[in-house]
Enzyme design. Structure first.
Site, PDB file in Angstrom:
ATOM      1  CB  CYS A   1     -16.882 -69.189 -67.507  1.00  0.00           C
ATOM      2  SG  CYS A   1     -18.092 -68.100 -66.714  1.00  0.00           S
TER       3      CYS A   1
ATOM      4  CB  CYS B   1     -18.923 -70.380 -59.262  1.00  0.00           C
ATOM      5  SG  CYS B   1     -17.439 -70.862 -60.168  1.00  0.00           S
TER       6      CYS B   1
HETATM    7  N1  LIG Z   1     -18.052 -68.185 -62.702  1.00  0.00           N
HETATM    8  C1  LIG Z   1     -17.517 -69.208 -63.579  1.00  0.00           C
HETATM    9  C2  LIG Z   1     -16.218 -69.745 -63.123  1.00  0.00           C
HETATM   10  C3  LIG Z   1     -15.117 -68.917 -63.569  1.00  0.00           C
HETATM   11  C4  LIG Z   1     -13.879 -69.480 -63.012  1.00  0.00           C
HETATM   12  C5  LIG Z   1     -12.782 -68.450 -62.948  1.00  0.00           C
HETATM   13  N2  LIG Z   1     -12.899 -67.656 -61.737  1.00  0.00           N
HETATM   14  C6  LIG Z   1     -11.428 -69.125 -62.990  1.00  0.00           C
HETATM   15  O1  LIG Z   1     -10.447 -68.439 -62.872  1.00  0.00           O
HETATM   16  O2  LIG Z   1     -11.393 -70.368 -63.178  1.00  0.00           O
HETATM   17  C7  LIG Z   1     -18.481 -70.338 -63.781  1.00  0.00           C
HETATM   18  O3  LIG Z   1     -19.686 -70.090 -63.770  1.00  0.00           O
HETATM   19  O4  LIG Z   1     -18.019 -71.475 -63.998  1.00  0.00           O
END
Ligand SMILES: N[C@H](CCC[C@H](N)C(=O)O)C(=O)O
Length: 294
Positions: free
Chosen positions: A78, A230
């Site tokens: 993350c 993300c």
């Molecule tokens: N928001 C996160 C990603 C989380 C990924 C998560 N949703 C998963 O299950 O891999 C970021 O800034 O990288």
């Protein structure tokens, strides 16, 4: 009474990606999926990702992090959350670690060196991308002849074909589109997230390359839904775009919440992500939150 009752948390965000930080260093407790969902259900502590700090595992690192999505599932990466943890461990009066210098965090996917660029801006070395089908992971292309063209599920979106797949410690599928804002993420995100080609589900991105130095990105996140940013998806999109010759090895990735600078470093193949963090408030987890959580 949960071990988490009356624990202090920080509610933060990374470009609008909602992050809650909990410090369990010195505690043997491991947050359960049900406890994570209970924390996410409360407006004060709700999150896209919950970042839980534990005592360091690898010598020379500052903390081990477990990462939970809104649905209680765990992730190995993350990016936005890692920057928020870096701020907490360098600036929060309770969570800050002793000493200065660069921070090294760790997750089940590997080590994450972090450099503090200013009070609120951090650069995370997200490590190398994983590109083999069994590292994403994808279903075995030999045992399972089904390619990862996912259009079989979306007759109304036939242009969603031949996506790229990259892991940054978590699975990402990137579709190349002419308009990243043209898709109803709530409608097609869950279908793609749960595609049979993705045994561990996937984070789904829609990438519009506007120049060799710029990508417009919209993301449906595994276990969290459509988010305002993300970080690991931005890393995955840059790596895939560079491999396809659509961008160079460094680009600005623009998400609904703002811009990240992503570089796929030529010297060691690591991916660097630079962006801001924001503290919204701190709070205490009420014992009532965990009444029904195992
Ligand atoms: N928001 C996160 C990603 C989380 C990924 C998560 N949703 C998963 O299950 O891999 C970021 O800034 O990288």
């Amino acid at each position: 009474m949960s071990a988490l009752s009356n624990s202090r948390f920080l509610k933060m965000n990374g470009l609008g990606n909602e992050i809650t930080v909990l410090d369990l260093r010195g505690s043997p407790h491991r947050v359960s999926a049900a406890e994570a969902r209970a924390i996410a259900a409360d407006p004060r502590s709700r999150f896209d990702q919950l970042m839980v700090l534990h005592d360091p595992v690898t010598p020379g690192t500052d903390a081990y992090m477990r990462i939970y999505n809104t649905d209680g599932s765990e992730s190995g990466a993350c990016g936005n959350g890692t920057r928020c943890v870096a701020w907490a461990m360098t600036a929060d009066p309770v969570m800050r670690r002793a000493g200065d210098g660069d921070l090294v965090l760790e997750t089940k996917a590997g080590l994450l060196p972090v450099e503090r660029m200013s009070d609120r801006v951090f650069t995370v070395d997200m490590g190398p991308p994983r590109l083999e089908w069994n590292e994403i992971p994808l279903r075995d292309p030999v045992a399972d002849t089904r390619a990862i063209t996912l259009d079989t599920h979306l007759p109304e979106a036939p242009e969603l074909r031949n996506p790229s797949a990259v892991s940054m410690g978590n699975p990402h599928v990137v579709f190349w589109v002419s308009d990243a804002t043209a898709y109803d993420l709530a409608a097609i995100g869950p279908v793609l997230e749960h595609d049979p080609a993705l045994p561990e589900r996937g984070n789904i991105s829609f990438a519009q390359v506007t120049s060799p130095e710029h990508i417009l990105l919209r993301v449906w996140e595994r276990g969290a839904g459509a988010t305002r940013a993300c970080g690991s998806a931005a890393c995955a999109a840059l790596v895939a775009a560079a491999r396809k010759g659509l961008t160079g090895r460094k680009a600005v990735v623009s998400l609904p919440g703002g811009d990240l600078v992503i570089e796929w470093r030529a010297s060691d193949g690591h991916v660097l992500m630079t962006g801001p963090t924001e503290l919204e408030h701190e709070g205490i987890l009420s014992p009532a939150l965990f009444a029904g959580a195992a």
